[in-house]
Design an enzyme around this catalytic site. Structure first.
Site, mmCIF file in Angstrom:
data_model
loop_
_atom_site.group_PDB
_atom_site.id
_atom_site.type_symbol
_atom_site.label_atom_id
_atom_site.label_comp_id
_atom_site.label_asym_id
_atom_site.label_seq_id
_atom_site.Cartn_x
_atom_site.Cartn_y
_atom_site.Cartn_z
ATOM 1 N N SER A 99 0.842 -1.189 0.000
ATOM 2 C CA SER A 99 0.000 0.000 0.000
ATOM 3 C C SER A 99 0.887 1.254 0.000
ATOM 4 O O SER A 99 1.707 1.416 -0.901
ATOM 5 C CB SER A 99 -0.969 -0.044 1.176
ATOM 6 N N GLU A 103 -9.224 -5.336 -4.132
ATOM 7 C CA GLU A 103 -8.575 -4.405 -3.208
ATOM 8 C C GLU A 103 -9.567 -3.530 -2.431
ATOM 9 O O GLU A 103 -9.536 -3.478 -1.208
ATOM 10 C CB GLU A 103 -7.601 -3.493 -3.981
ATOM 11 N N HIS A 137 -7.766 -5.703 0.013
ATOM 12 C CA HIS A 137 -6.559 -4.963 0.344
ATOM 13 C C HIS A 137 -6.001 -5.428 1.684
ATOM 14 O O HIS A 137 -6.738 -5.620 2.657
ATOM 15 C CB HIS A 137 -6.881 -3.470 0.412
#
Length: 507
Positions: free
Chosen positions: A189, A317, A413
């Protein structure tokens, strides 16, 4: 190793003592720079002062000042507390300078506004043990301290912290059994955005030879946008966005200004465009100096030609954020249309998405376009840029679904973090595996992740062909891993030719 000799290492600044833990020697909280307070506040990191005697490296350093973690769970406060935010931690099989093991340097995510290396989810013991590698984790400044564009301060201070930590690795890691000539940076990320930024930064050149970017976020700010956002942060603090003014505010009080701005960012869409709905007022700033251009532009021009790259994303995600916001299945047609108008590429993006995904529900369209804009297409584009610039990139997609809530979160995610570190009950893993135990499938995937990541750190080859624009070879990580052409072909075609330029100030 349990001898006092094996637990003590001399760094350039002084001696440190670690602990023997299940076949590893672990050092926590070693400073790599001076505390960035006082005259050093909002400045580039300064070399740490030397110390006399042996420093106990038993506890993680305190996290940098930040707002609470997602989901309103406060960031755990490790011991000791204080201003020594800029520290590194080392997990090594042995402190033998002749061992020259591969070194893996982890950079955490957290929207550039939260995170710290002492989080239990980043416990690197399993990775170090499984791959016979030295793992280093580090703290860097986040939020206003690290990324706000302020008068009198260099841009991207959080990234400069990462460079300073990599310089510490170069200068010291041999004594911990690592090879400074075989360093891999890896992150997820905002950590992957940091890794991507390091690939484009002149100051980071030569400090690592391999890079792993897990779920690269697309947003980078232009200097004009970052400056305007900083003005609004200053207003929330009742001050001008300058070092002189903000230095008067306690570092631990300043994150609340960023939080208050996040709460009203959507009202700034006329000025901030796509940045406004992210409600994240921080990102790397393309300032022309610390970060001369975006990673995609830099790699396409050959900046990463000498760095081997492993990059990828998770299939679903954005579903994590829908779940955290209690929006799964609740998105209206109007919300879906608004998201498509804002994020879909091209002037006719909404129609193109609806035609490409016929029968998709409003929630599915809302999730799909933000998954693509925020993570999937930036990650794919990084592989494409690296290849275009004469470098080598290997691409992956995680498609295994998190087991919690009957699999409703999909391959969302952050799922790659507990799978990679084997920390299923910590941090985000506690949500993604809630009430399920750890399935054998997850343990098999963890073994796969750890083998691939550490193998790549050792050889530069993750075990499948490099990406090219003809075959588009992609490692799909699931119960049965397979290599196939890039799975998200429909989305790839929609985004073909889109330029992930720095987000502009609209007016």
């Amino acid at each position: 190793m349990t001898s006092a000799e094996g637990l003590e290492v001399r760094t350039a600044a002084g001696a440190v003592r670690g602990r023997a833990e299940d076949g590893l020697v672990v050092f926590r909280g070693i400073p790599f720079a001076e505390p960035p307070v006082g005259e050093a506040r909002f400045q580039a990191p300064r070399p740490v002062r030397s110390w006399e005697g042996t420093r106990e490296a038993y506890a993680f350093g305190p996290p940098p000042p930040q707002e609470p973690a997602f989901g309103d769970q406060a960031v755990a406060q490790p011991t000791p507390t204080g201003d020594d935010w800029l520290t590194v931690n080392v997990w090594t099989p042995a402190t033998d300078p002749a061992a020259r093991r591969p070194v893996m340097v982890w950079i955490y995510g957290g929207a550039y506004k939260l995170g710290h290396s002492g989080s239990p989810g980043y416990d690197a013991q399993h990775l170090a043990r499984a791959g016979d590698v030295v793992v280093v984790t580090l703290n860097y400044r986040v939020g206003v301290e690290g990324f706000a564009l302020l008068e009198g301060a260099p841009a991207n201070r959080g990234l400069l912290d990462q460079v300073a930590a990599l310089e510490w690795v170069r200068d010291n890691i041999t004594a911990f059994g690592g090879d400074p000539g075989q360093v891999t940076v890896f992150g997820e990320s905002a950590g992957a955005g940091s890794v991507s930024s390091l690939l484009a930064m002149p100051a980071a050149r030569g400090l690592f030879g391999r890079a792993v970017a897990q779920s690269v976020p697309g947003p980078y700010f232009s200097a004009e946008l970052a400056r305007d956002i900083a003005v609004e942060i200053g207003k929330e603090a009742g001050l001008t966005p300058s070092v002189a003014a903000l230095s008067a505010v306690d570092p631990r009080e300043l994150p609340s200004a960023g939080m208050r701005l996040s709460a009203r960012m959507r009202s700034c869409e006329d000025r901030w465009g796509q940045a406004a709905p992210t409600v994240t007022p921080f990102a790397p700033v393309v300032d022309g100096e610390v970060l001369p251009c975006t990673p995609w532009e830099a790699l396409a021009a050959g900046a990463g030609r000498d760095v081997e790259l492993l990059v990828g994303h998770n299939r679903d995600e954005y579903r994590l954020f829908l779940a955290l916001g209690e929006q799964l299945g609740r998105i209206t047609e109007e919300q879906a249309s608004a998201a498509l108008r804002i994020f879909a590429p091209g002037p006719d993006g909404e129609r193109a998405y609806r035609e490409a995904f016929p029968g998709a529900t409003p929630t599915e369209l809302y999730e799909r376009v933000q998954t693509d804009w925020l993570f999937n297409m930036p990650s794919l584009r990084l592989a494409q840029a690296q290849t275009a610039g004469g470098g080598r990139a290997h691409l992956y997609e995680l498609t295994w679904s998190a087991p919690a809530f009957g699999g409703a979160l999909g391959a969302c995610h952050g799922l790659d973090i507990p799978l990679l570190f084997g920390t299923y009950d910590a941090d985000l893993g506690a949500l993604l595996f809630a009430g399920t135990g750890v399935p054998d499938e997850a343990r098999a995937l963890t073994a796969r992740f750890q083998s691939v990541w550490t193998g790549f750190a050792r050889t530069g080859d993750p075990g499948w062909p490099a990406y090219d624009d003809e075959r588009r070879a992609t490692q799909v990580l699931d119960v049965t891993p397979e290599v196939r052409p890039y799975p998200e072909e429909v989305a790839r075609r929609l985004w073909e030719g889109y330029d992930f330029a720095p987000l502009p100030l609209l007016k």
